[in-house]
Design a protein around this motif. Sequence first.
Motif, PDB file in Angstrom:
ATOM      1  N   PHE A   1       0.795  -1.168  -0.135  1.00  0.00           N
ATOM      2  CA  PHE A   1      -0.046  -0.050   0.185  1.00  0.00           C
ATOM      3  C   PHE A   1       0.758   1.268   0.053  1.00  0.00           C
ATOM      4  N   LEU A   2       1.018   1.969  -1.067  1.00  0.00           N
ATOM      5  CA  LEU A   2       1.793   2.987  -1.288  1.00  0.00           C
ATOM      6  C   LEU A   2       0.901   4.179  -1.090  1.00  0.00           C
ATOM      7  N   ALA A   3       0.785   4.911  -0.294  1.00  0.00           N
ATOM      8  CA  ALA A   3      -0.054   6.183   0.061  1.00  0.00           C
ATOM      9  C   ALA A   3       0.728   7.380  -0.673  1.00  0.00           C
ATOM     10  N   ASN A   4      -0.239   7.860  -1.523  1.00  0.00           N
ATOM     11  CA  ASN A   4       0.386   9.362  -2.294  1.00  0.00           C
ATOM     12  C   ASN A   4      -0.780  10.146  -2.386  1.00  0.00           C
ATOM     13  N   GLY A   5      -0.350  11.314  -2.739  1.00  0.00           N
ATOM     14  CA  GLY A   5      -1.351  12.359  -2.704  1.00  0.00           C
ATOM     15  C   GLY A   5      -0.725  13.537  -3.899  1.00  0.00           C
TER      16      GLY A   5
ATOM     17  N   ILE B   1       4.432  10.120  -0.376  1.00  0.00           N
ATOM     18  CA  ILE B   1       4.841  10.063  -1.701  1.00  0.00           C
ATOM     19  C   ILE B   1       3.865  11.295  -2.304  1.00  0.00           C
ATOM     20  N   LEU B   2       4.574  12.334  -2.882  1.00  0.00           N
ATOM     21  CA  LEU B   2       3.769  13.745  -3.419  1.00  0.00           C
ATOM     22  C   LEU B   2       3.916  13.606  -4.873  1.00  0.00           C
ATOM     23  N   LEU B   3       2.975  13.744  -5.549  1.00  0.00           N
ATOM     24  CA  LEU B   3       2.929  13.745  -7.043  1.00  0.00           C
ATOM     25  C   LEU B   3       2.776  15.365  -7.446  1.00  0.00           C
TER      26      LEU B   3
END
Length: 145
Positions: free
Chosen positions: A56-60, A72-74
């Motif tokens: 589960f690679l939480a990102n936003g 992880i920020l896009l």
Amino acid sequence: MSRVDFYQLSRDPVERALPLLARATLKAGERMLVVSGDEAQLGRIGEGLWSLPDTFLANGRAGQPHQDRQPILLSDEIEPANGARFLALADGIWREGAPGFARTFLMFDDTTVSAARDVWRMLRSREETERHFWKQEGGRWIEAG
């Protein structure tokens, strides 16, 4: 000292390769900023981060609520609102002025290989920058030359 890792994409597109680097980044206790000027590519990367098997690679997205909490920020610009020390340049475009990053991943394919070679040569003269080149071979990443 900073480190730049050049990843030549041949078998897998960036949206499949980058989640593996992101997973290793999080295991190392670091945060990642993923930058691309291509909005559709950022969307595909976001989907790839959610769909990695057994992880589960939480990102936003940058500019959204709680961006500072995202592991992880896009984003479309180099602004580590999440405090990331690791930077992934997903669109193969080098961006100067990225101070504070301990490690940068330059992901490139056949369309951006010439520019990546130029960056490799340019960084050769920077004593404070360590360079590594990776390529895909038989489904694995191996360090080349």
